[in-house]
Design an enzyme around this catalytic site. Sequence first.
Site, PDB file in Angstrom:
ATOM      1  N   ALA A   1       0.864  -1.196   0.000  1.00 57.18           N
ATOM      2  CA  ALA A   1       0.000   0.000   0.000  1.00 57.18           C
ATOM      3  C   ALA A   1       0.894   1.238   0.000  1.00 57.18           C
ATOM      4  O   ALA A   1       0.795   2.118   0.867  1.00 57.18           O
ATOM      5  CB  ALA A   1      -0.976  -0.005   1.178  1.00 57.18           C
TER       6      ALA A   1
ATOM      7  N   LYS B   1       8.946   7.660  10.789  1.00 57.75           N
ATOM      8  CA  LYS B   1       7.501   7.659  11.079  1.00 57.75           C
ATOM      9  C   LYS B   1       7.193   6.660  12.199  1.00 57.75           C
ATOM     10  O   LYS B   1       6.398   6.925  13.088  1.00 57.75           O
ATOM     11  CB  LYS B   1       6.747   7.297   9.800  1.00 57.75           C
ATOM     12  CG  LYS B   1       5.345   6.779   9.977  1.00 57.75           C
ATOM     13  CD  LYS B   1       4.393   7.902  10.283  1.00 57.75           C
ATOM     14  CE  LYS B   1       2.938   7.555  10.228  1.00 57.75           C
ATOM     15  NZ  LYS B   1       2.525   6.264  10.678  1.00 57.75           N
TER      16      LYS B   1
ATOM     17  N   GLY C   1       5.992   8.189   1.218  1.00 60.16           N
ATOM     18  CA  GLY C   1       6.900   7.901   2.330  1.00 60.16           C
ATOM     19  C   GLY C   1       7.754   6.679   2.026  1.00 60.16           C
ATOM     20  O   GLY C   1       8.974   6.687   2.209  1.00 60.16           O
ATOM     21  N   HIS C   2       7.106   5.621   1.542  1.00 56.39           N
ATOM     22  CA  HIS C   2       7.853   4.408   1.179  1.00 56.39           C
ATOM     23  C   HIS C   2       8.858   4.715   0.062  1.00 56.39           C
ATOM     24  O   HIS C   2       9.984   4.204   0.060  1.00 56.39           O
ATOM     25  CB  HIS C   2       6.900   3.316   0.681  1.00 56.39           C
ATOM     26  CG  HIS C   2       5.903   2.840   1.701  1.00 56.39           C
ATOM     27  ND1 HIS C   2       4.553   3.082   1.595  1.00 56.39           N
ATOM     28  CD2 HIS C   2       6.065   2.116   2.842  1.00 56.39           C
ATOM     29  CE1 HIS C   2       3.917   2.523   2.624  1.00 56.39           C
ATOM     30  NE2 HIS C   2       4.810   1.935   3.390  1.00 56.39           N
TER      31      HIS C   2
ATOM     32  N   GLY D   1      11.627   4.051   8.174  1.00 57.02           N
ATOM     33  CA  GLY D   1      11.139   5.415   8.343  1.00 57.02           C
ATOM     34  C   GLY D   1      11.133   5.850   9.801  1.00 57.02           C
ATOM     35  O   GLY D   1      10.816   5.059  10.691  1.00 57.02           O
TER      36      GLY D   1
ATOM     37  N   VAL E   1       7.736  11.576   5.721  1.00 56.85           N
ATOM     38  CA  VAL E   1       7.172  12.337   4.602  1.00 56.85           C
ATOM     39  C   VAL E   1       5.730  12.691   4.965  1.00 56.85           C
ATOM     40  O   VAL E   1       4.967  11.832   5.424  1.00 56.85           O
ATOM     41  CB  VAL E   1       7.227  11.521   3.294  1.00 56.85           C
ATOM     42  CG1 VAL E   1       6.552  12.279   2.154  1.00 56.85           C
ATOM     43  CG2 VAL E   1       8.676  11.194   2.940  1.00 56.85           C
TER      44      VAL E   1
HETATM   45  P1  AMP Z   1       4.825  -0.036   6.520  1.00 54.07           P
HETATM   46  O1  AMP Z   1       4.506  -0.432   5.122  1.00 54.07           O
HETATM   47  O2  AMP Z   1       3.791   0.819   7.158  1.00 54.07           O
HETATM   48  O3  AMP Z   1       5.265  -1.192   7.384  1.00 54.07           O
HETATM   49  O4  AMP Z   1       6.099   0.904   6.403  1.00 54.07           O
HETATM   50  C1  AMP Z   1       7.265   0.455   5.770  1.00 54.07           C
HETATM   51  C2  AMP Z   1       8.367   1.431   6.046  1.00 54.07           C
HETATM   52  O5  AMP Z   1       8.008   2.725   5.549  1.00 54.07           O
HETATM   53  C3  AMP Z   1       8.651   1.610   7.550  1.00 54.07           C
HETATM   54  O6  AMP Z   1      10.053   1.707   7.751  1.00 54.07           O
HETATM   55  C4  AMP Z   1       7.960   2.915   7.851  1.00 54.07           C
HETATM   56  O7  AMP Z   1       8.508   3.601   8.958  1.00 54.07           O
HETATM   57  C5  AMP Z   1       8.174   3.690   6.570  1.00 54.07           C
HETATM   58  N1  AMP Z   1       7.184   4.755   6.424  1.00 54.07           N
HETATM   59  C6  AMP Z   1       5.839   4.650   6.539  1.00 54.07           C
HETATM   60  N2  AMP Z   1       5.265   5.877   6.401  1.00 54.07           N
HETATM   61  C7  AMP Z   1       6.273   6.755   6.191  1.00 54.07           C
HETATM   62  C8  AMP Z   1       6.335   8.169   5.984  1.00 54.07           C
HETATM   63  N3  AMP Z   1       5.239   8.924   5.961  1.00 54.07           N
HETATM   64  N4  AMP Z   1       7.548   8.737   5.806  1.00 54.07           N
HETATM   65  C9  AMP Z   1       8.669   7.972   5.834  1.00 54.07           C
HETATM   66  N5  AMP Z   1       8.686   6.647   6.018  1.00 54.07           N
HETATM   67  C10 AMP Z   1       7.503   6.035   6.203  1.00 54.07           C
END
Ligand code: AMP
Length: 287
Positions: A40, A158, A44-45, A156, A185
Amino acid sequence: MPASAASRVEIVRDVENLRARLAEWRRGGETIGLVPTMGALHAGHISLVHEAKKHARRVVMSIFVNPAQFAPSEDFCSYPRSFEADAAMFAAAEGNLIFAPSGEAMYGEGFATTITVAGPAAVGLEDRFRPTHFAGVAIIVAKLLNQCRPDAAIFGEKDFQQLKVVTRMARDLDFETKIIGVPTVRDTDGIALSSRNVFLSAEERALAPCLYAALRRCAHDINGGVAIETALDSARATLAKAGFVTDYFEARHAETLCPIASRGEGPVRLLAAANLGKTRLIDNIAV
Ligand code: AMP
């Protein structure tokens, strides 16, 4: 986006093929950066992909909605999944390979190993509300680091506590991979991008930036000399008034995540988790 760009991305679904492909790259002297995600994808990713490229010649993204990091009451089944769009975004960012294993490929029959994490994983923030979460994160990240043996893995800020937990684990278990953190982000109104933001109703989406605004205001107050506890209380009250149900809104030492009572005790990070309706938002900033 032209179809040719998407077709440049390799998609691998099992560990054996992943290892074979990465070994080829390594034999050619190429370095590997890993970006672990649950898919998804949003900007940010993609910022993690851009960061990975600064550290490695090839960028691998894992896409796996990890059941081990969701409690039974949480949104594992409804977590957004959008593989085609994710592959297109990753291709547009010029990533090289998506590792998208099945649940069985990651947790085969008889799987019986756990990792117990303490230190930054046991400080009363996310762990207080999601007691099994970081064990689930630790096992999947450890597996991914072992499967990919990347030169760098990008996470991130985040998920600030997660970044600290992963950094600690990698150090403690002697993974050679360099763990790198990337700033959050945000959308133009300040909300931290998150895959879960799609769950917000229009009304909740309009309120959601209040969380970041409260963090900024609180940091500003602390920097202006207001006592930390006073600034936190005021932020908590503002969020309650706006309709948030706050799990925590805390000031912590930016490295250890231990409670901190004054600025003089070290670098301060504000971390918060708050619910708007059924959606749980997390965010954090440096003071
Ligand atoms: P997730 O798919 O939510 O497990 O996130 C995967 C990676 O993307 C993790 O390292 C998160 O911290 C990073 N991430 C998610 N949202 C953001 C964002 N808004 N800015 C930067 N990194 C992000």
